[in-house]
Design an enzyme around this catalytic site. Structure first.
Site, mmCIF file in Angstrom:
data_model
loop_
_atom_site.group_PDB
_atom_site.id
_atom_site.type_symbol
_atom_site.label_atom_id
_atom_site.label_comp_id
_atom_site.label_asym_id
_atom_site.label_seq_id
_atom_site.Cartn_x
_atom_site.Cartn_y
_atom_site.Cartn_z
ATOM 1 N N GLU A 1 -2.923 -4.809 -3.013
ATOM 2 C CA GLU A 1 -3.361 -5.741 -4.060
ATOM 3 C C GLU A 1 -3.341 -5.050 -5.425
ATOM 4 O O GLU A 1 -2.943 -5.619 -6.434
ATOM 5 C CB GLU A 1 -4.788 -6.237 -3.784
ATOM 6 C CG GLU A 1 -4.948 -7.020 -2.499
ATOM 7 C CD GLU A 1 -5.291 -6.139 -1.304
ATOM 8 O OE1 GLU A 1 -4.779 -5.008 -1.214
ATOM 9 O OE2 GLU A 1 -6.072 -6.602 -0.461
ATOM 10 N N ASN B 1 -1.025 8.578 0.507
ATOM 11 C CA ASN B 1 -0.734 9.920 0.025
ATOM 12 C C ASN B 1 -1.354 10.934 0.987
ATOM 13 O O ASN B 1 -2.416 10.664 1.562
ATOM 14 C CB ASN B 1 -1.331 10.092 -1.384
ATOM 15 C CG ASN B 1 -0.789 11.317 -2.066
ATOM 16 O OD1 ASN B 1 -1.224 12.430 -1.798
ATOM 17 N ND2 ASN B 1 0.161 11.124 -2.951
ATOM 18 N N ASN C 1 0.845 -1.188 0.000
ATOM 19 C CA ASN C 1 0.000 0.000 0.000
ATOM 20 C C ASN C 1 0.884 1.243 0.000
ATOM 21 O O ASN C 1 1.932 1.294 0.667
ATOM 22 C CB ASN C 1 -1.026 -0.003 1.136
ATOM 23 C CG ASN C 1 -0.457 -0.159 2.525
ATOM 24 O OD1 ASN C 1 0.606 -0.737 2.705
ATOM 25 N ND2 ASN C 1 -1.162 0.348 3.517
#
Ligand code: THU
Length: 135
Positions: free
Chosen positions: A57, A47, A44
Site C-alpha cells: 500500500e 529487505n 511489498n
C-alpha cells in the site's frame, strides 16, 4: 458487494507476481485510484535488514504522490492465499494522510475471497494534520 473493475484486477494480478518477498514469502499488491481516475500500483519490497521492508500500500501511495497527485479515491489490496489481508496499522496511517475516512478499501485474496470496508472502520479516531493546525 462491489465488483472489481477488470483493469484493476489484471493490474493486481500482474503486480502480485512482482512482489519482492523472499523472507516472509507473503506477496501483497496494492492499487490506488486517485481523484483524477489514474491507477497507481505497488508491491511489498522486503529487505535483508527486515525493518526496511516496504508494504504494498505504501509503495502504491508513493507512486501516486511522486506523480503529483494527493487524493486517493479508492484502494484495492490483494494478498496471496485464502484470507484477504487488511492494510497493516502503518499503512492505514499512510492512507489517511491522503484520503477521507469514507475511503473504500477492498481487500482481495488471490483465491477470490473479499472484504470490503472503509478506512474509517479500519482506523477510527485517526491522528491527522488537523491536530497540528489547531492553536
Ligand atoms: N504487507 C503488506 O505489504 N501490506 C500490509 O498491509 C500487510 C503486510 C507485507 C509486509 C511484508 O513484506 C509481508 O506482507 C509480511 O508481513
Amino acid at each position: 458487494m462491489p465488483e472489481t473493475p477488470q483493469d484493476v484486477l489484471e493490474l493486481l494480478q500482474t503486480l502480485l507476481q512482482r512482489a519482492y518477498a523472499p523472507y516472509s514469502r507473503y506477496s501483497v499488491a496494492a492499487v490506488v485510484r486517485s481523484k483524477s481516475g489514474r491507477l497507481y500500483g505497488g508491491v511489498n519490497v522486503e529487505n535483508a535488514a527486515y525493518p526496511l521492508s516496504r508494504c504494498a500500500e505504501q509503495s502504491a501511495v508513493l507512486q501516486m504522490v511522486s506523480a503529483g497527485e494527493r487524493e486517493i479515491a479508492e484502494v484495492w489490496v490483494m494478498s496471496r492465499g485464502q484470507r484477504p489481508a487488511t492494510p497493516c496499522g502503518g499503512c492505514r496511517q499512510v492512507l489517511i494522510e491522503f484520503a477521507p475516512p469514507s475511503l473504500p478499501v477492498h481487500c482481495l485474496s488471490s483465491e477470490g475471497t473479499a472484504l470490503h470496508i472503509t478506512l474509517g472502520e479500519l482506523l477510527p479516531y485517526s491522528f491527522t494534520r488537523s491536530y497540528l493546525e489547531e492553536d
